[in-house]
Scaffold this active site. Structure first.
Site: not given
Length: 399
Positions: A87, A89, A136, A140, A170, A203-207, A248, A276-277, A350
């Site tokens: 996820a 790309f 990055n 999202f 995802n 698990s995204s660190p950006n939200t 994830k 992992s993320n 990716y």
């Protein structure tokens, strides 16, 4: 103005010549010519251009035949090979078939949020050239579930064009949503009958506050709801089978946090875990010190050992009974093999595509086939977890 003109000229050159490049000397041309041209562009523009090229068929097709031992069955679904596109790309489901045609065994679309959102301000993607890594903080950015689901339905309706392969979705949440369960519910409803599997991305660190959903009580509550919604949605639509649900996770978990997540997944019979993320850690041996100061999630080779350690831990904690999708720093056949031996049944990549080009997929499959046969394995499944010594105490009897 001069810089803008230069970038436009480069963009025009790449677009107008990429078809010829791809179908004549594809991989050989990428490293000395196409790659430097793309790297004159900012990373997000280069990524958008890659999506454009894929959408218009300007990517090399893998016409080679995979070794039969790469074929594997997971969740009752047949994978021609275990190498997938992670996820990040194809966020918007624009080039699924093109990427499958490059040789991937599966493609994971997304992350997709219920409502369209722009994500974080630009610039938000940064190359660490010497480390062959990326940071990055996209947050999202998504066109929303309606448009993505329509694209995926359209490709399935044309069996002549749809490439064989597994396609997962995802799912993320919108930045300003207060009740995360409602957003994941919307995602499940939108994709349950067309996705081969669903990934709950917590698990995204950006939200902001997203990773709090990995806490055990919150995660159990969320996953119970997601499972109920999936089952109810499918009952109404009478589809052929239910999509597996995966979670994830972050690579930045303590052992206690990791155990809580594994307990939740085992308790609810979750079908798999993606490890992992991206990481907010900055390993001390990074070469691009200045770029490393940027906020966001780090991906690429510096994440490799971190994700491998988590894969081994989860495989051992579950006695190999939870399907693991290994992702993070895969840029060679050896990297993929290490993750398989650590406990991953499937592999995703990716970041390496940006540095190696699409021909990397075939190289990894060929190299992985050689490594498996060298060590006497007849299939991928035989090698899964071979570097891990499993506990002799059954999972359900542990304190």
């Amino acid at each position: 103005m001069a810089l803008r003109l230069k970038l436009r000229l480069i963009r025009t050159f790449v677009i107008t010549t990429s078809g010829l490049i791809v179908y004549t000397i594809a991989d050989k041309f990428y490293e000395p010519v196409l790659k430097p041209a793309l790297q004159l562009l900012d990373p997000e523009t280069a990524h958008d251009l890659a999506i454009f090229a894929a959408k218009h068929g300007l990517v090399p097709k893998d016409k080679g035949k995979d070794w039969s031992g790469l074929s594997c069955e997971v969740w009752g679904r047949q994978f021609q090979n275990p190498i997938g596109l992670a996820a990040g790309f194809d966020k918007h489901g624009e080039c699924v078939d093109a990427m499958l045609s490059t040789g991937f065994g599966f493609v994971e679309v997304g992350s997709v949020t219920p409502e369209p959102q722009d994500g974080n301000p630009k610039p938000r993607i940064f190359r660490l050239e010497k480390d062959r890594a990326v940071i990055n903080r996209c947050g999202f950015n998504s066109v929303g579930s309606f448009l993505v689901s329509e694209r995926l339905r359209k490709r399935l309706s044309d069996v002549r064009k749809a490439q064989p392969g597994v396609v997962g979705v995802n799912l993320g949440k919108n930045r300003d949503t207060q009740d995360a369960k409602l957003d994941y519910e919307k995602g499940v409803v939108a994709f349950a009958d067309i996705a081969d599997y669903l990934v709950i991305n917590v698990s995204s660190p950006n939200t902001p506050n997203l990773r709090n959903l990995q806490q055990k009580n919150q995660l159990v509550d969320l996953l119970e709801h997601v499972i109920a919604v999936r089952d109810a949605t499918l009952k109404e639509r009478s589809p052929n089978g239910r999509p597996p649900i995966l979670v994830k996770i972050s690579p930045d978990l303590s052992d206690e946090e990791l155990k809580d997540i594994v307990d939740a997944c085992m308790q609810l019979s979750i079908d798999g875990i993606v490890i992992s993320n991206t990481t907010v850690q900055r390993p001390p041996d990074l070469l691009e010190k200045k770029v490393a100061e940027e906020k966001g999630g780090l991906s690429g080779p510096p994440l490799n050992k971190i994700s491998n350690a988590l894969i081994q831990k989860v495989y051992k904690m579950t006695d190999g009974r939870l399907v693991i999708v290994g992702v993070g720093g895969v840029s060679s056949a050896e990297d993929a093999y290490d993750k398989i031996r650590a406990g991953a049944s499937l592999i995703e990549l990716y970041t390496a595509l940006a540095y190696e080009g699409p021909g990397l997929v075939r190289k990894i499959k060929l190299g992985l086939s050689e490594l498996l046969q060298r060590d006497g394995f007849q299939s991928v499944q035989e090698a899964v977890g071979k570097d891990v010594i499993l506990s002799t105490v059954p999972y359900g009897m542990r304190n």
